[in-house]
Scaffold this motif. Structure first.
Motif, PDB file in Angstrom:
ATOM      1  N   ALA A  33       0.814  -1.224   0.000  1.00 14.08           N
ATOM      2  CA  ALA A  33       0.000   0.000   0.000  1.00 14.08           C
ATOM      3  C   ALA A  33       0.840   1.263   0.000  1.00 14.08           C
ATOM      4  N   GLN A  34       2.150   1.170  -0.164  1.00 10.53           N
ATOM      5  CA  GLN A  34       3.002   2.350  -0.147  1.00 10.53           C
ATOM      6  C   GLN A  34       2.997   3.001  -1.534  1.00 10.53           C
ATOM      7  N   GLY A  35       2.125   3.931  -1.750  1.00  9.87           N
ATOM      8  CA  GLY A  35       2.039   4.607  -3.036  1.00  9.87           C
ATOM      9  C   GLY A  35       0.590   4.779  -3.450  1.00  9.87           C
ATOM     10  N   SER A  36       0.395   5.311  -4.645  1.00 10.29           N
ATOM     11  CA  SER A  36      -0.944   5.517  -5.191  1.00 10.29           C
ATOM     12  C   SER A  36      -1.469   4.194  -5.708  1.00 10.29           C
ATOM     13  N   THR A  37      -2.363   3.588  -4.961  1.00 12.61           N
ATOM     14  CA  THR A  37      -2.856   2.264  -5.323  1.00 12.61           C
ATOM     15  C   THR A  37      -3.642   2.291  -6.627  1.00 12.61           C
ATOM     16  N   SER A  38      -4.445   3.318  -6.829  1.00 12.59           N
ATOM     17  CA  SER A  38      -5.273   3.369  -8.047  1.00 12.59           C
ATOM     18  C   SER A  38      -4.408   3.456  -9.302  1.00 12.59           C
ATOM     19  N   ASN A  39      -3.360   4.269  -9.262  1.00 17.49           N
ATOM     20  CA  ASN A  39      -2.470   4.374 -10.426  1.00 17.49           C
ATOM     21  C   ASN A  39      -1.744   3.055 -10.687  1.00 17.49           C
ATOM     22  N   LEU A  40      -1.350   2.386  -9.614  1.00 17.71           N
ATOM     23  CA  LEU A  40      -0.675   1.110  -9.783  1.00 17.71           C
ATOM     24  C   LEU A  40      -1.602   0.068 -10.419  1.00 17.71           C
ATOM     25  N   VAL A  41      -2.834   0.006  -9.973  1.00 24.49           N
ATOM     26  CA  VAL A  41      -3.784  -0.956 -10.524  1.00 24.49           C
ATOM     27  C   VAL A  41      -4.025  -0.672 -12.009  1.00 24.49           C
ATOM     28  N   ILE A  42      -4.155   0.605 -12.363  1.00 20.07           N
ATOM     29  CA  ILE A  42      -4.373   0.953 -13.775  1.00 20.07           C
ATOM     30  C   ILE A  42      -3.167   0.538 -14.617  1.00 20.07           C
ATOM     31  N   GLY A  43      -1.976   0.817 -14.095  1.00 16.92           N
ATOM     32  CA  GLY A  43      -0.778   0.428 -14.842  1.00 16.92           C
ATOM     33  C   GLY A  43      -0.651  -1.074 -14.994  1.00 16.92           C
ATOM     34  N   PHE A  44      -0.929  -1.818 -13.959  1.00 18.16           N
ATOM     35  CA  PHE A  44      -0.882  -3.278 -14.039  1.00 18.16           C
ATOM     36  C   PHE A  44      -1.934  -3.810 -15.015  1.00 18.16           C
ATOM     37  N   ALA A  45      -3.152  -3.256 -14.961  1.00 16.02           N
ATOM     38  CA  ALA A  45      -4.215  -3.726 -15.838  1.00 16.02           C
ATOM     39  C   ALA A  45      -3.927  -3.418 -17.312  1.00 16.02           C
ATOM     40  N   ALA A  46      -3.204  -2.324 -17.569  1.00 16.25           N
ATOM     41  CA  ALA A  46      -2.914  -1.946 -18.946  1.00 16.25           C
ATOM     42  C   ALA A  46      -1.772  -2.754 -19.551  1.00 16.25           C
ATOM     43  N   TRP A  47      -0.834  -3.192 -18.717  1.00 13.93           N
ATOM     44  CA  TRP A  47       0.387  -3.771 -19.262  1.00 13.93           C
ATOM     45  C   TRP A  47       0.538  -5.264 -18.964  1.00 13.93           C
ATOM     46  N   SER A  48       0.054  -5.760 -17.844  1.00  7.49           N
ATOM     47  CA  SER A  48       0.276  -7.167 -17.483  1.00  7.49           C
ATOM     48  C   SER A  48      -0.351  -8.155 -18.471  1.00  7.49           C
ATOM     49  N   PRO A  49      -1.632  -8.040 -18.842  1.00  8.65           N
ATOM     50  CA  PRO A  49      -2.194  -9.021 -19.789  1.00  8.65           C
ATOM     51  C   PRO A  49      -1.500  -9.008 -21.147  1.00  8.65           C
ATOM     52  N   VAL A  50      -1.250  -7.807 -21.675  1.00  2.00           N
ATOM     53  CA  VAL A  50      -0.612  -7.722 -22.994  1.00  2.00           C
ATOM     54  C   VAL A  50       0.824  -8.237 -22.934  1.00  2.00           C
ATOM     55  N   GLY A  51       1.571  -7.798 -21.922  1.00  2.00           N
ATOM     56  CA  GLY A  51       2.950  -8.259 -21.800  1.00  2.00           C
ATOM     57  C   GLY A  51       3.054  -9.750 -21.567  1.00  2.00           C
ATOM     58  N   SER A  52       2.147 -10.297 -20.774  1.00  2.70           N
ATOM     59  CA  SER A  52       2.161 -11.735 -20.522  1.00  2.70           C
ATOM     60  C   SER A  52       1.848 -12.514 -21.792  1.00  2.70           C
ATOM     61  N   ALA A  53       0.893 -12.041 -22.589  1.00  3.76           N
ATOM     62  CA  ALA A  53       0.560 -12.722 -23.850  1.00  3.76           C
ATOM     63  C   ALA A  53       1.742 -12.698 -24.817  1.00  3.76           C
ATOM     64  N   LEU A  54       2.430 -11.555 -24.903  1.00  2.19           N
ATOM     65  CA  LEU A  54       3.585 -11.447 -25.798  1.00  2.19           C
ATOM     66  C   LEU A  54       4.736 -12.339 -25.332  1.00  2.19           C
ATOM     67  N   LEU A  55       4.999 -12.336 -24.032  1.00  5.40           N
ATOM     68  CA  LEU A  55       6.086 -13.164 -23.512  1.00  5.40           C
ATOM     69  C   LEU A  55       5.790 -14.655 -23.684  1.00  5.40           C
ATOM     70  N   ALA A  56       4.560 -15.060 -23.431  1.00  5.86           N
ATOM     71  CA  ALA A  56       4.204 -16.471 -23.597  1.00  5.86           C
ATOM     72  C   ALA A  56       4.323 -16.894 -25.064  1.00  5.86           C
ATOM     73  N   SER A  57       3.907 -16.035 -25.979  1.00  5.80           N
ATOM     74  CA  SER A  57       4.043 -16.348 -27.406  1.00  5.80           C
ATOM     75  C   SER A  57       5.510 -16.453 -27.806  1.00  5.80           C
ATOM     76  N   ALA A  58       6.334 -15.534 -27.294  1.00  3.43           N
ATOM     77  CA  ALA A  58       7.760 -15.580 -27.608  1.00  3.43           C
ATOM     78  C   ALA A  58       8.411 -16.850 -27.056  1.00  3.43           C
ATOM     79  N   ALA A  59       8.020 -17.254 -25.845  1.00  4.31           N
ATOM     80  CA  ALA A  59       8.586 -18.477 -25.267  1.00  4.31           C
ATOM     81  C   ALA A  59       8.157 -19.709 -26.061  1.00  4.31           C
ATOM     82  N   ALA A  60       6.905 -19.750 -26.510  1.00  6.87           N
ATOM     83  CA  ALA A  60       6.436 -20.879 -27.320  1.00  6.87           C
ATOM     84  C   ALA A  60       7.172 -20.932 -28.654  1.00  6.87           C
ATOM     85  N   TRP A  61       7.388 -19.759 -29.267  1.00  5.77           N
ATOM     86  CA  TRP A  61       8.150 -19.728 -30.515  1.00  5.77           C
ATOM     87  C   TRP A  61       9.577 -20.220 -30.285  1.00  5.77           C
ATOM     88  N   TYR A  62      10.199 -19.819 -29.202  1.00  5.90           N
ATOM     89  CA  TYR A  62      11.570 -20.231 -28.918  1.00  5.90           C
ATOM     90  C   TYR A  62      11.668 -21.742 -28.707  1.00  5.90           C
TER      91      TYR A  62
END
Length: 250
Positions: free
Chosen positions: A190-219
């Motif tokens: 809870a050290q920081g702006s929780t709302s901004n952190l949640v927005i940042g995680f929601a914007a980047w985690s699903p997309v980044g995870s999908a890209l990384l998983a695809s790259a690992a499968a290709w490798y």
């Protein structure tokens, strides 16, 4: 009368000799057929034994560029959606979900008490560093598993996925956002702006995870194509019937 008897005896001896000669010819013919069949049967058994001990021919190894192109799989949205039960029952996906939840629990238990003594939003960098230095492993694991993109889980999913690695990574990224939101609700996160952190995680985690998983499968596919004999290492040659009979004879 005497002459007739001698004639009958002569005729009987002649017939006996003819029968004996015929029997001898039949026996000699059988021996010849047996001798002829023996080499062919021996060849057949030798071929059977050689088939049993033959090793599979090594697969042709493509070039680097061929493996690079062959490892690519086009998006098949309809097929991946139809295979959702198979995709989500994959061991890599389940292990990533369980591992991420366990790391979040360890992170909270490691820093919750120390950060609870500091008012929210007032912790300095030195204070946070001192708390992290008391136990660095939970911080490292939390960073790799929860901070976007979640590297550990996405790589594990992609490397073990049979198909639909992008979809599995996307769902895993959403799960990471949910887990991170729960962590932010505790003093450990809870050290920081929780709302901004949640927005940042929601914007980047699903997309980044999908890209990384695809790259690992290709490798993984690239490695399989670059070294097609990797799966055959340690495989025992199958024994044919000839080898089994030879061992039994010994």
């Amino acid at each position: 009368m005497a002459r007739a008897k001698r004639t009958d005896r002569t005729e009987a001896r002649r017939r006996h000799r003819a029968e004996q000669a015929a029997l001898a010819e039949v026996e000699s013919g059988d021996e010849t057929a047996t001798a002829t069949a023996s080499p062919s049967s021996a060849k057949g058994s030798t071929k059977g034994a050689s088939r049993g001990t033959e090793k599979p021919a090594p697969a042709a190894r493509p070039g680097i560029m061929g493996a690079f192109r062959g490892a690519y799989r086009p998006l098949n949205l309809r097929g991946d959606l139809a295979a959702l039960p198979l995709i989500f029952s994959n061991l890599g996906f389940l292990a990533a979900m369980v591992g991420t939840a366990a790391i979040a629990v360890v992170f909270v238990l490691a820093y919750n008490d120390a950060l609870a003594a500091i008012p929210v939003g007032t912790a300095t960098t030195d204070q946070l560093s001192a708390i992290v230095q008391t136990s660095t492993i939970p911080y490292f694991l939390g960073t790799m598993a929860l901070q976007p993109p979640p590297v550990i889980g996405a790589f594990l999913i992609g490397f073990m996925a049979k198909r639909g690695s992008w979809l599995t990574g996307l769902v895993y990224g959403i799960f990471v956002v949910i887990v991170a939101t729960l962590v932010f609700a505790t003093p450990a996160g809870a050290q920081g702006s929780t709302s901004n952190l949640v927005i940042g995680f929601a914007a980047w985690s699903p997309v980044g995870s999908a890209l990384l998983a695809s790259a690992a499968a290709w490798y993984r596919r690239f490695l399989d194509l670059s070294n097609p004999n990797r799966g055959q290492r340690g495989a025992k040659p199958q024994q044919g019937r000839g080898n089994t009979k030879a061992k039994a004879a010994r």
